[in-house]
Design an enzyme around this catalytic site. Sequence first.
Site, PDB file in Angstrom:
ATOM      1  N   CYS A 236       4.155 -76.703  -5.650  1.00  0.00           N
ATOM      2  CA  CYS A 236       4.388 -75.285  -5.379  1.00  0.00           C
ATOM      3  C   CYS A 236       4.766 -74.984  -3.934  1.00  0.00           C
ATOM      4  CB  CYS A 236       3.153 -74.482  -5.777  1.00  0.00           C
ATOM      5  SG  CYS A 236       2.659 -74.712  -7.495  1.00  0.00           S
ATOM      6  N   HIS A 315       0.872 -82.416   5.806  1.00  0.00           N
ATOM      7  CA  HIS A 315       0.827 -83.306   4.640  1.00  0.00           C
ATOM      8  C   HIS A 315      -0.394 -84.225   4.751  1.00  0.00           C
ATOM      9  CE1 HIS A 315       2.143 -85.685   1.296  1.00  0.00           C
ATOM     10  NE2 HIS A 315       3.338 -85.131   1.256  1.00  0.00           N
ATOM     11  N   HIS A 404       0.926 -67.887  -2.000  1.00  0.00           N
ATOM     12  CA  HIS A 404       1.258 -68.484  -3.295  1.00  0.00           C
ATOM     13  C   HIS A 404       0.210 -68.134  -4.347  1.00  0.00           C
ATOM     14  CE1 HIS A 404       2.089 -71.198  -6.492  1.00  0.00           C
ATOM     15  NE2 HIS A 404       1.031 -71.942  -6.244  1.00  0.00           N
ATOM     16  N   ASN A 437       1.806 -67.845 -12.444  1.00  0.00           N
ATOM     17  CA  ASN A 437       2.151 -68.790 -11.380  1.00  0.00           C
ATOM     18  C   ASN A 437       3.564 -69.310 -11.629  1.00  0.00           C
ATOM     19  OD1 ASN A 437       2.407 -70.867  -9.549  1.00  0.00           O
ATOM     20  ND2 ASN A 437       0.426 -71.790  -9.994  1.00  0.00           N
TER      21      ASN A 437
END
Length: 506
Positions: A236, A315, A404, A437
């Site tokens: 996402c 990350h 998100h 979503n």
Amino acid sequence: MAAQNTSPSYHKQPNNLSFSDQLKTYTKLVISKSVYLFIIPAILCAPIHHLSALYFDQTTITQLYKYYANGRCSFIVGFVSLSSLLMGTIYIFTTIVRRPRRVYLVDFACYKHDPSFLISRDSICRRLETVVSPESTEFCRKVMEKSGVSNNVFVYGWNQFPPKSAFDCGRGEAETVISGAVGDLLAKTGVNPRDIGVVIVNISTFNPVPSLSAMIVNRYKLRDDVLSYCLGGMGCSAGVIAVDLAKCLLQVRPKTYALVMSLESPTSSYYVGDDRSKHISNCLFRMGGAALLLSNRYSDYQRSKYELEHTVRTHHGADDKAYTCAFQEADDEGNLGLSISKDLTAVAGKALKANIAALGPLVLPISEQLLFLANNMVRKLFKIKGISPYVPDFKLAFDHFCIHTGGKAVLNEVEKNLNLTKWQMEPSRMTLYRYGNTSSSSIWYELAYAEAKGRIQRGDCIWQIAFGTGFKCGSAVWRALRTIDPARADNPWSDVIDHFPINVTN
């Protein structure tokens, strides 16, 4: 991407760096801003007494030179003034010469769903009953009821669930969303497809051959030297990653446009087994997509909506728990699905905190940064207990938040830990309610909501933040170049915006 009923374990302190690393970060910040903190004040203050005297005595620049040359002014003051002026000139010159090209968001278009794709929660459960156990169906029903998503959502392919061919169904969904969003974008901007030099598509679970980026090149007959990329399996947060890649490419390819298409194709990976950890995708992920047109042309400044100020990516894939916390795999019977591990909560919290820590020095006012640094020094350097970690107020840096829509619990946790208001959370909650979503495109449906509400004013700063498998987190910061007229917003919310916000009680 996040599982329902799980939420990142954020701490009050949005930083997981060691004290020494934090000190280095803020020291570099002070040094990088030294031209504003020290040099410019020195230029202005050192000769101010003498310049004022010259003004009132009506003397000349030549007399000022003699004033310095004859030793009537302190050598140190003169040296500091002239050196500061020289350093300031060099700094400003190198900044202008080395400044990267500005990247503008000319416009964006979210896919506007066809009403034929609207399906009720009960209909979804009835379809599930034909392929999974009653216990799994009841589990899915409870998850959907508590998800913060409307009873009626847009889903592709459920009328023929399970599909005879998941691949064909996934391709049909992808083509429908791409043609709708890209077609609307080109119509809104009036850009000739032949002027597009970069095409980037991000989609996680469906990657056909030829790629979806090649499909766009073929459908709209783009030129032969177009740079085409298709980002797969990145979850996402891939929408922010695609924007970051487009920004990098626009720095080296002058006077061109970049087309970014962010979407997901849930129908290509419907899970039909009885592993509850894999049923989350069936419960939350829904149809949607967004197309963006980015430009590095200075001539597009006047007509563009936003300017990209920052992209920050963090990350944690080197950590085994982070890498496997959301993992696509087959169950014992060979049914493919997305498994969510118990480590997702901790991993998501760590990724989000690291991203905020990296973004803070770029956007927070200097007062907030100094308060945060002082709080860390008192607590860690002097070992003073009983002092709570200082949480920087990101509301001082941003006017709008597009978070998100990983799930209701995730939004609750972000609201709590960033101390956001209901008004600031409204675009995210309403997007989750109406669309579910939609993966990487959710942050664009949220921005479209703010536009349709007439909230975007010239100069406003927008923070888009998304996280996904890998495990990673990405932020994009935009500055509004003009006030958006809601009457001309022309997005999927335009026809229904007067009915929102809705009080979500489930």
